[in-house]
Motif scaffolding. Structure first.
Motif, PDB file in Angstrom:
ATOM      1  N   GLU A 170     -12.025 -30.179 -36.804  1.00  0.00           N
ATOM      2  CA  GLU A 170     -11.291 -31.032 -35.873  1.00  0.00           C
ATOM      3  C   GLU A 170      -9.827 -31.144 -36.301  1.00  0.00           C
ATOM      4  N   VAL A 171      -8.944 -31.296 -35.317  1.00  0.00           N
ATOM      5  CA  VAL A 171      -7.514 -31.410 -35.592  1.00  0.00           C
ATOM      6  C   VAL A 171      -7.251 -32.743 -36.280  1.00  0.00           C
ATOM      7  N   SER A 172      -6.488 -32.703 -37.367  1.00  0.00           N
ATOM      8  CA  SER A 172      -6.187 -33.909 -38.143  1.00  0.00           C
ATOM      9  C   SER A 172      -4.694 -34.049 -38.335  1.00  0.00           C
ATOM     10  N   THR A 173      -4.234 -35.258 -38.400  1.00  0.00           N
ATOM     11  CA  THR A 173      -2.807 -35.508 -38.666  1.00  0.00           C
ATOM     12  C   THR A 173      -2.479 -35.340 -40.146  1.00  0.00           C
ATOM     13  N   ASP A 174      -3.508 -35.252 -40.969  1.00  0.00           N
ATOM     14  CA  ASP A 174      -3.316 -35.067 -42.407  1.00  0.00           C
ATOM     15  C   ASP A 174      -2.950 -33.604 -42.677  1.00  0.00           C
ATOM     16  N   THR A 175      -1.829 -33.382 -43.326  1.00  0.00           N
ATOM     17  CA  THR A 175      -1.346 -32.019 -43.566  1.00  0.00           C
ATOM     18  C   THR A 175      -1.815 -31.449 -44.901  1.00  0.00           C
ATOM     19  N   ARG A 176      -2.613 -32.187 -45.641  1.00  0.00           N
ATOM     20  CA  ARG A 176      -3.093 -31.674 -46.923  1.00  0.00           C
ATOM     21  C   ARG A 176      -4.118 -30.557 -46.712  1.00  0.00           C
ATOM     22  N   GLN A 208      -7.867 -50.019 -47.333  1.00  0.00           N
ATOM     23  CA  GLN A 208      -6.555 -49.442 -47.606  1.00  0.00           C
ATOM     24  C   GLN A 208      -6.655 -48.302 -48.617  1.00  0.00           C
ATOM     25  N   ILE A 209      -7.495 -48.478 -49.619  1.00  0.00           N
ATOM     26  CA  ILE A 209      -7.673 -47.428 -50.629  1.00  0.00           C
ATOM     27  C   ILE A 209      -8.320 -46.198 -50.009  1.00  0.00           C
ATOM     28  N   ALA A 210      -9.333 -46.431 -49.154  1.00  0.00           N
ATOM     29  CA  ALA A 210     -10.011 -45.301 -48.511  1.00  0.00           C
ATOM     30  C   ALA A 210      -9.064 -44.503 -47.628  1.00  0.00           C
ATOM     31  N   ASN A 211      -8.070 -45.157 -47.067  1.00  0.00           N
ATOM     32  CA  ASN A 211      -7.125 -44.465 -46.184  1.00  0.00           C
ATOM     33  C   ASN A 211      -5.917 -43.894 -46.919  1.00  0.00           C
ATOM     34  N   SER A 212      -5.829 -44.133 -48.217  1.00  0.00           N
ATOM     35  CA  SER A 212      -4.674 -43.661 -48.982  1.00  0.00           C
ATOM     36  C   SER A 212      -4.729 -42.149 -49.144  1.00  0.00           C
ATOM     37  N   THR A 213      -3.578 -41.512 -49.057  1.00  0.00           N
ATOM     38  CA  THR A 213      -3.486 -40.056 -49.235  1.00  0.00           C
ATOM     39  C   THR A 213      -2.874 -39.683 -50.583  1.00  0.00           C
ATOM     40  N   ASN A 214      -2.516 -40.686 -51.386  1.00  0.00           N
ATOM     41  CA  ASN A 214      -1.965 -40.434 -52.716  1.00  0.00           C
ATOM     42  C   ASN A 214      -3.096 -40.532 -53.722  1.00  0.00           C
ATOM     43  N   GLN A 225      -8.595 -32.859 -48.649  1.00  0.00           N
ATOM     44  CA  GLN A 225      -9.047 -33.915 -47.741  1.00  0.00           C
ATOM     45  C   GLN A 225     -10.542 -34.205 -47.929  1.00  0.00           C
ATOM     46  N   VAL A 226     -11.340 -33.145 -48.107  1.00  0.00           N
ATOM     47  CA  VAL A 226     -12.775 -33.327 -48.350  1.00  0.00           C
ATOM     48  C   VAL A 226     -12.995 -34.076 -49.656  1.00  0.00           C
ATOM     49  N   SER A 227     -12.236 -33.690 -50.684  1.00  0.00           N
ATOM     50  CA  SER A 227     -12.371 -34.333 -51.984  1.00  0.00           C
ATOM     51  C   SER A 227     -12.049 -35.827 -51.904  1.00  0.00           C
TER      52      SER A 227
END
Length: 459
Positions: free
Chosen positions: A299-305, A242-248, A310-312
């Motif tokens: 690659e296309v990503s759903t993440d808008t950051r 869950q932490i690895a998938n967090s975007t916050n 995202q790399v960080s």
């Protein structure tokens, strides 16, 4: 009409005084007026019970003493004792190994006998000396026998959980059932520190309690449970995922610290490190590596950051997972995994330093662990990781210095040099030449490894 004799007040069950003087010492004779009234005058300013105790910061429990006292059985009324039966009883209370102690004078032994089998046996056997581990705790226990339930709980709340555990052990020794139940109720409802939990574990291993509330305490102790295993699967891995998938980013750092603390050796939750699943952790590592490759491939990503953010995030996940693996002695395979990322090394060359330098953070963590001797990798694995990431780390060093994120560069330079010296001499010479060429051009934008290569080390 004859004056009725005054009965002793039952507010105090006993008095404490130093041992009597030697019989050889002559005492002054009392006057007839003094002898006619042997009853001592009451103390006009009695010291409140337990006022000598000082509460340490943070140990004030938020427990409502009124609520706990309401759940306890009513205080038994003091027995009606006639003047003839209310004979004072004295004995000496001292700590084990001590020469002297306190003389305890029981002014109402009938009440103590009713509430404590210990004192009943003591009086019946006419015991003159009692040796205990802690005199103060026994003095407190004797006073508390006369307390109401509300006053009893209020006194325990003031002294805190640690002292309450000590007092509970004394209550068990003197067999004061109401006191045992009061201590257990307070301990069950109060928050504990890890030291207090350890004291409870020790006490419960020595004494078997029959009170039903003990089951609630045992559930909190959780002596046999393992945080890393649960009925719904591997809970620790689930939290890490869950932490690895967090975007916050802010929340992720707080959660990383929380889970890291839970998984550490001293945690009250993690009892068996073998329960942490190695394969699941490396599956998460591979997932982060795949995400990094997709990001660098565009690659296309759903993440808008932004891409750099995202790399960080993925790099931060990898370094955190690597730290968990090191703490659980599972990190050797990670060095092999990171050293074999040929595709990621090629993608690194295609991007600007502002984006690609984040990858070198993982390399820095690996080189530091190798230099500190935390990993027992084979020689070919160490050589492989240097072949893959030594050059990119040299190129990204300037950007790492601009955005250190807590990196100690002096320590990194020292450990990187030590890690290099674990390689075969031929490999050392090759990497020395590569570093020398880079350092001569980039200067402080390149790590200074001159200390590691000083002396006759190279062939």
């Amino acid at each position: 009409m004859a004056t009725q004799p005054r009965r002793r007040a039952s507010a105090w069950c006993c008095s404490f005084s130093p041992p009597p003087a030697s019989p050889d010492r002559k005492l002054p004779m009392k006057s007839p007026a003094q002898s006619a009234n042997p009853t001592p005058s009451p103390n006009p300013n009695p010291r409140p019970f337990l006022t000598r105790r000082i509460l340490s910061p943070g140990r004030v429990s938020p427990i409502d003493s009124d609520q706990i006292a309401a759940d306890l059985p009513p205080t038994p009324a003091p027995p009606r004792v006639t003047e003839e039966a209310s004979t004072d009883f004295k004995f000496q209370l001292k700590e084990k190994g001590a020469r002297r102690g306190f003389v305890v004078q029981l002014l109402d032994p009938g009440l103590l006998c009713q509430n404590s089998h210990f004192f009943r046996d003591l009086i019946e056997n006419d015991t003159t000396t009692v040796e205990v581990d802690n005199v103060d705790l026994y003095k407190d226990a004797i006073h508390l026998i006369h307390s109401t339930d509300k006053d009893f709980i209020a006194s325990i709340v003031k002294i805190g959980v640690s002292k309450a555990i000590d007092l509970l052990q004394v209550m068990c020794t003197i067999k004061f059932e109401r006191g045992i139940l009061s201590c257990l109720k307070y301990i069950e409802a109060a928050p504990w520190t890890e030291n207090e939990e350890e004291k409870l574990n020790i006490l419960f291993s020595k004494i078997k309690f029959k009170e039903p509330i003990v089951q609630d305490i045992v559930l909190r102790l959780n002596q046999t449970a393992d945080f890393s295993s649960s009925a719904e699967g591997d809970l620790a891995i689930h939290l890490i995922q869950q932490i690895a998938n967090s975007t916050n980013s802010s929340a992720r750092k707080d959660m990383q610290s929380l889970v890291k603390g839970i998984l550490c050796d001293s945690s009250v939750y993690q009892k068996d490190q073998t329960g942490l699943n190695r394969d699941s952790l490396y599956q998460l590592c591979n997932s982060c590596l795949s995400s990094l490759k997709d990001l660098f491939k565009g690659e296309v990503s759903t993440d808008t950051r932004p891409l750099i953010e995202q790399v960080s995030s993925q790099v931060e996940n990898l370094t955190w997972l690597f730290e968990i693996l090191i703490n659980n002695n599972m990190a050797e395979e990670f060095v092999d995994l990171w050293g074999s990322q040929e595709e990621l090394v090629k993608l690194h060359e295609c991007y600007s330093p502002m984006v690609r330098y984040e990858l070198s953070r993982v390399s820095v963590c690996v080189f530091i662990a190798l230099g500190k001797g935390k990993l027992q990798c084979k020689g070919d694995v160490r050589t492989q990781v240097f072949n893959s990431w030594f050059g990119p780390t040299l190129l990204d060093f300037g950007w790492l210095k601009r955005c250190p994120k807590g990196l100690d560069f002096r320590m990194f330079e020292e450990t990187l040099g030590k890690a290099l010296l674990t390689l075969p001499l031929v490999q050392q010479q090759r990497f020395f030449e590569e570093w020398f060429s880079c350092f001569s051009v980039r200067g402080m934008e390149c790590p200074n490894l001159s200390t590691a290569f000083q002396g006759p080390r190279l062939p």
